[in-house]
Scaffold this motif. Sequence first.
Motif, PDB file in Angstrom:
ATOM      1  N   ASN A  25      -3.069 103.538 145.359  1.00 49.60           N
ATOM      2  CA  ASN A  25      -3.556 103.569 144.331  1.00 49.60           C
ATOM      3  C   ASN A  25      -2.814 102.758 142.940  1.00 49.60           C
ATOM      4  O   ASN A  25      -2.604 103.182 142.002  1.00 49.60           O
ATOM      5  CB  ASN A  25      -3.927 104.970 143.839  1.00 49.60           C
TER       6      ASN A  25
ATOM      7  N   SER B 272     -10.778 114.848 138.803  1.00 53.10           N
ATOM      8  CA  SER B 272      -9.460 114.814 139.628  1.00 53.10           C
ATOM      9  C   SER B 272      -8.287 114.252 138.950  1.00 53.10           C
ATOM     10  O   SER B 272      -7.215 114.594 139.476  1.00 53.10           O
ATOM     11  CB  SER B 272      -9.849 113.319 140.748  1.00 53.10           C
TER      12      SER B 272
ATOM     13  N   ALA C 293     -10.398 107.499 129.425  1.00 49.42           N
ATOM     14  CA  ALA C 293      -9.575 105.954 129.248  1.00 49.42           C
ATOM     15  C   ALA C 293     -10.503 105.329 128.263  1.00 49.42           C
ATOM     16  O   ALA C 293     -11.476 105.427 127.824  1.00 49.42           O
ATOM     17  CB  ALA C 293      -9.960 105.306 130.389  1.00 49.42           C
TER      18      ALA C 293
ATOM     19  N   LYS D 267     -10.234 100.902 130.549  1.00 50.01           N
ATOM     20  CA  LYS D 267     -10.651 101.630 131.811  1.00 50.01           C
ATOM     21  C   LYS D 267      -9.859 101.111 133.073  1.00 50.01           C
ATOM     22  O   LYS D 267      -9.660  99.559 132.999  1.00 50.01           O
ATOM     23  CB  LYS D 267     -12.101 101.508 132.138  1.00 50.01           C
ATOM     24  N   TYR D 268      -9.443 101.768 133.951  1.00 49.96           N
ATOM     25  CA  TYR D 268      -8.846 101.284 135.204  1.00 49.96           C
ATOM     26  C   TYR D 268      -9.752 101.093 135.895  1.00 49.96           C
ATOM     27  O   TYR D 268     -10.661 102.120 136.207  1.00 49.96           O
ATOM     28  CB  TYR D 268      -7.899 102.631 135.640  1.00 49.96           C
TER      29      TYR D 268
ATOM     30  N   SER E 156     -15.659 106.682 142.163  1.00 50.55           N
ATOM     31  CA  SER E 156     -14.999 105.733 141.562  1.00 50.55           C
ATOM     32  C   SER E 156     -14.255 104.858 142.563  1.00 50.55           C
ATOM     33  O   SER E 156     -14.280 103.560 142.488  1.00 50.55           O
ATOM     34  CB  SER E 156     -13.985 106.315 140.554  1.00 50.55           C
TER      35      SER E 156
ATOM     36  N   GLY F 127      -5.755 107.813 140.985  1.00 48.22           N
ATOM     37  CA  GLY F 127      -5.072 106.845 140.207  1.00 48.22           C
ATOM     38  C   GLY F 127      -4.863 107.317 138.844  1.00 48.22           C
ATOM     39  O   GLY F 127      -3.688 107.477 138.188  1.00 48.22           O
ATOM     40  N   SER F 128      -6.005 107.547 138.158  1.00 47.82           N
ATOM     41  CA  SER F 128      -6.145 108.005 136.843  1.00 47.82           C
ATOM     42  C   SER F 128      -5.343 109.360 136.561  1.00 47.82           C
ATOM     43  O   SER F 128      -4.883 109.708 135.443  1.00 47.82           O
ATOM     44  CB  SER F 128      -7.414 108.279 136.177  1.00 47.82           C
TER      45      SER F 128
ATOM     46  N   PHE G  51     -16.594  97.308 130.717  1.00 47.60           N
ATOM     47  CA  PHE G  51     -16.589  98.051 132.152  1.00 47.60           C
ATOM     48  C   PHE G  51     -17.945  97.937 132.646  1.00 47.60           C
ATOM     49  O   PHE G  51     -18.081  97.616 134.123  1.00 47.60           O
ATOM     50  CB  PHE G  51     -15.771  99.227 131.706  1.00 47.60           C
TER      51      PHE G  51
ATOM     52  N   GLY H  21      -2.693 111.030 144.401  1.00 52.71           N
ATOM     53  CA  GLY H  21      -3.785 111.729 144.721  1.00 52.71           C
ATOM     54  C   GLY H  21      -5.252 111.128 144.142  1.00 52.71           C
ATOM     55  O   GLY H  21      -6.204 110.923 144.696  1.00 52.71           O
TER      56      GLY H  21
ATOM     57  N   MET I  63     -15.055 100.946 142.612  1.00 48.48           N
ATOM     58  CA  MET I  63     -14.129  99.967 142.080  1.00 48.48           C
ATOM     59  C   MET I  63     -14.136  98.841 143.205  1.00 48.48           C
ATOM     60  O   MET I  63     -13.667  97.629 143.170  1.00 48.48           O
ATOM     61  CB  MET I  63     -12.855 100.537 141.397  1.00 48.48           C
TER      62      MET I  63
ATOM     63  N   LYS J 282      -8.241  97.717 142.430  1.00 47.99           N
ATOM     64  CA  LYS J 282      -6.847  98.267 142.973  1.00 47.99           C
ATOM     65  C   LYS J 282      -6.129  97.120 143.471  1.00 47.99           C
ATOM     66  O   LYS J 282      -6.998  96.228 144.358  1.00 47.99           O
ATOM     67  CB  LYS J 282      -6.887  99.499 143.979  1.00 47.99           C
TER      68      LYS J 282
HETATM   69  C1  2P0 Z   1     -10.324 105.500 134.078  1.00 52.88           C
HETATM   70  N1  2P0 Z   1     -12.102 105.743 136.046  1.00 52.88           N
HETATM   71  O1  2P0 Z   1      -9.485 104.538 133.753  1.00 52.88           O
HETATM   72  C2  2P0 Z   1     -11.559 104.805 134.892  1.00 52.88           C
HETATM   73  C3  2P0 Z   1     -12.758 104.702 134.387  1.00 52.88           C
HETATM   74  C4  2P0 Z   1     -13.512 105.922 136.076  1.00 52.88           C
HETATM   75  C5  2P0 Z   1     -13.860 104.746 135.110  1.00 52.88           C
HETATM   76  O2  2P0 Z   1      -9.982 106.122 136.690  1.00 52.88           O
HETATM   77  O3  2P0 Z   1      -9.557 105.838 143.523  1.00 52.88           O
HETATM   78  O4  2P0 Z   1     -10.619 108.684 140.231  1.00 52.88           O
HETATM   79  O5  2P0 Z   1      -8.338 107.827 142.796  1.00 52.88           O
HETATM   80  O6  2P0 Z   1      -7.546 105.930 141.846  1.00 52.88           O
HETATM   81  O7  2P0 Z   1      -8.746 107.706 139.384  1.00 52.88           O
HETATM   82  C6  2P0 Z   1     -11.710 107.210 137.977  1.00 52.88           C
HETATM   83  O8  2P0 Z   1     -10.789 106.460 139.287  1.00 52.88           O
HETATM   84  O9  2P0 Z   1      -9.799 106.605 141.369  1.00 52.88           O
HETATM   85  C7  2P0 Z   1     -11.183 106.186 136.801  1.00 52.88           C
HETATM   86  P1  2P0 Z   1      -8.737 106.650 142.429  1.00 52.88           P
HETATM   87  P2  2P0 Z   1     -10.083 107.478 139.942  1.00 52.88           P
HETATM   88  O10 2P0 Z   1     -10.361 106.728 133.943  1.00 52.88           O
END
Ligand code: 2P0
Length: 343
Positions: free
Chosen positions: A32, A122, A19, A22-23, A206, A153-154, A257, A151, A210, A26
């Motif tokens: 998600n 993931s 990213a 960043k996400y 994460s 979000g990202s 972030f 599964g 988050m 939620k």
């Molecule tokens: C991202 N991250 O945008 C941010 C930056 C980590 C830091 O997306 O709970 O494993 O499975 O939706 O997708 C890591 O979060 O979280 C993430 P879930 P995910 O890449």
Amino acid sequence: PEGRRESRVCTVRVPINIALVKYWGKRDQTQNIPLNDSLSLTINSLHARTTLRVNYEIGTDSVKINGKSQTVTGSRYQRVFEEVRRWERKRKAGEVAEHPVSIQFEITSETNFPVSAGLASSAAGFAAIAECLQKIFGFTDSQKSQLARLGSGSAIRSIFGGLVRWRRGTQPNYEDSIAESFPSTHWPSLRALILVVDEGRKEYSSTDGMQRTVETSTLLERRIECCDVNIDKICAAFSNRDFSAMADMIMRDSNNFHAVCMDTSPPLMYLNDVSRTIIRLVHVYNEKNGSTVIAYTFDAGPNATLYLEEDTVQDFLDFATKQLRFAESAQTEVEEILGHKLD
Ligand code: 2P0
């Protein structure tokens, strides 16, 4: 026996994404659904190669990653499998004289990068599972996105190549919380340099991290207000091949972030001393150059992703090695971003 169906097998290779905005946070934890839009670049050469076998019988689901069996009960895998069973039951309810749905899932996945070290493993893994499920069951693109997102979000962003935006969506049923690739994203000379500072499992996931931020950070609200504007700025800079404007925004988002992570109580300290050394090094190098020619970004872990153009790579590595000798402890890999989806 009569009515028994053949097993189906599908193998795909799906890359990770990193990213740029960043996400984090939620508004619906089960589905998600994010609080903010996010933007990523897909890095084709780091990928998960995933095989899904679907058996039409009753049995125990299994998931193996890099040779290691994973717990399925109560996991995200189970969440995805149950959703598919639910859809199939619903579909078959409309068909006459069909047998009840008996489906067993077997997944084996290999990654060519460390898992659970904040390198978006993931994302690649669940996007691959969703891709296989679509191929086997004939799901729509929207269903594929839903399964990937369920599964992780990202993972929704790894469905596409190049520069990808995940829209948080505004519809109550979340149908519009989908990813889309930004047009004309081919930038052949762009490189991602991944500095693996620590291959170990991260201290807080994460998902948990988050949620803790959502519950305790007062800065998060301000961050969310800025994400759309920052995404627009990065996309505009990308279109104009304005590396320095893009790099500046990427670093600002990463720092913002991690500021929000530090504003979480107790704080989420994903960066370590080596990460901070890399940050300093990049700023010193840019200053030495008189313009911003390299950008860093850090996810939920200490590993750095650096963005730079091809002709800067060797000079930066020489500089970094000479200046701080950190390259001895940090494995380096130079990866090309092609901006194309893999088969
Ligand atoms: C991202 N991250 O945008 C941010 C930056 C980590 C830091 O997306 O709970 O494993 O499975 O939706 O997708 C890591 O979060 O979280 C993430 P879930 P995910 O890449």
